[in-house]
Design an enzyme around this catalytic site. Structure first.
Site, PDB file in Angstrom:
ATOM      1  CG  ASP A 120      -3.428   0.131  10.488  1.00  0.00           C
ATOM      2  OD1 ASP A 120      -2.351  -0.209  11.014  1.00  0.00           O
ATOM      3  OD2 ASP A 120      -3.496   0.991   9.589  1.00  0.00           O
ATOM      4  CB  CYS A 142      -0.925  -0.004   1.215  1.00  0.00           C
ATOM      5  SG  CYS A 142      -2.303   1.155   1.075  1.00  0.00           S
TER       6      CYS A 142
END
Length: 229
Positions: free
Chosen positions: A138, A19
């Site tokens: 996360d 990412c």
């Protein structure tokens, strides 16, 4: 199907999402290394932000076998639609406090990111976002994504059996610790940004390769110990 057809072929394999890609060379490096997914950050508050026009250039280098994910943080609906007009086959990732109704309105596959300040956040999100194709765990914090900070994997392991959606683990992953994350949480995929960079927004091909090798060797205890050392 959450990711590309090739990513769905082997159900035992842990998939890899790279990412925060901002450069053409980094798209090529990620694809060549075997990444299943490349992620582009469409949030102006991120140092890895890409504009819609920039996204079009980067996305043109992604083959059909690799999934494109567009990451947003509390966007306006028209922002999401603008980006989708450039990359209509993308999967969305909502990384803020977006409501279920907001996420569902685009009728596109989406991943809901969950900031883990306590493990129950995952089970709550699973109930709150039934249409999400996956949940992404996360680290909690003010900064969204690419912080290099991990969350408590052992704490989340206590609720792992209750998560029936595909689980993606992010937050502070590197070639040195991704084996431990995989062995602790048995994720469907792992997500890396800063852990494969030489500078913010600049991916390092050698680090990408090392990360991919570590993921592929996660079932090998000796290889995991060697990577950690």
């Amino acid at each position: 199907m959450l990711f590309s057809k090739s990513a769905a072929d082997d159900t035992q394999r842990v998939r890899v999402k790279i990412c925060g890609i901002t450069r053409e060379d980094d798209v090529v490096a990620a694809v060549d290394a075997g990444a299943d997914v490349v992620g582009f950050i469409c949030y102006a508050g991120s140092p890895r932000f890409v504009s819609p026009s920039r996204l079009m250039s980067l996305a043109s280098l992604v083959p059909p076998s690799v999934t494109k994910v567009l990451l947003f943080v509390n966007p306006k609906a028209e922002e999401v639609r603008e980006y989708l007009s450039f990359v209509p086959d993308a999967t969305l990732q909502f990384h803020g406090n977006e409501s279920r109704a907001f996420c569902d309105q685009f009728h596109v596959r989406y991943i809901k990111a969950v900031s883990i300040d306590k493990p129950e956040r995952l089970t709550e999100a699973q109930n709150d976002y039934p249409m999400a194709a996956a949940l992404l765990a996360d680290a909690a914090g003010v900064t969204r994504g690419g912080t290099g900070t991990s969350f408590d994997w052992q704490a989340v392991a206590s609720v792992r059996s209750r998560i029936t959606k595909p689980l993606i683990v992010a937050g502070g992953l590197t070639a040195e610790n991704v084996c431990e994350a995989i062995r602790t949480l048995s994720p469907w995929a792992v997500d890396v940004a800063s852990g494969v960079e030489s500078a913010v927004g600049v991916k390092d091909p050698a680090k990408i390769t090392a990360f991919m090798e570590a993921v592929n060797n996660a079932g090998d205890v000796a290889a995991c110990e060697e990577a950690r050392d």
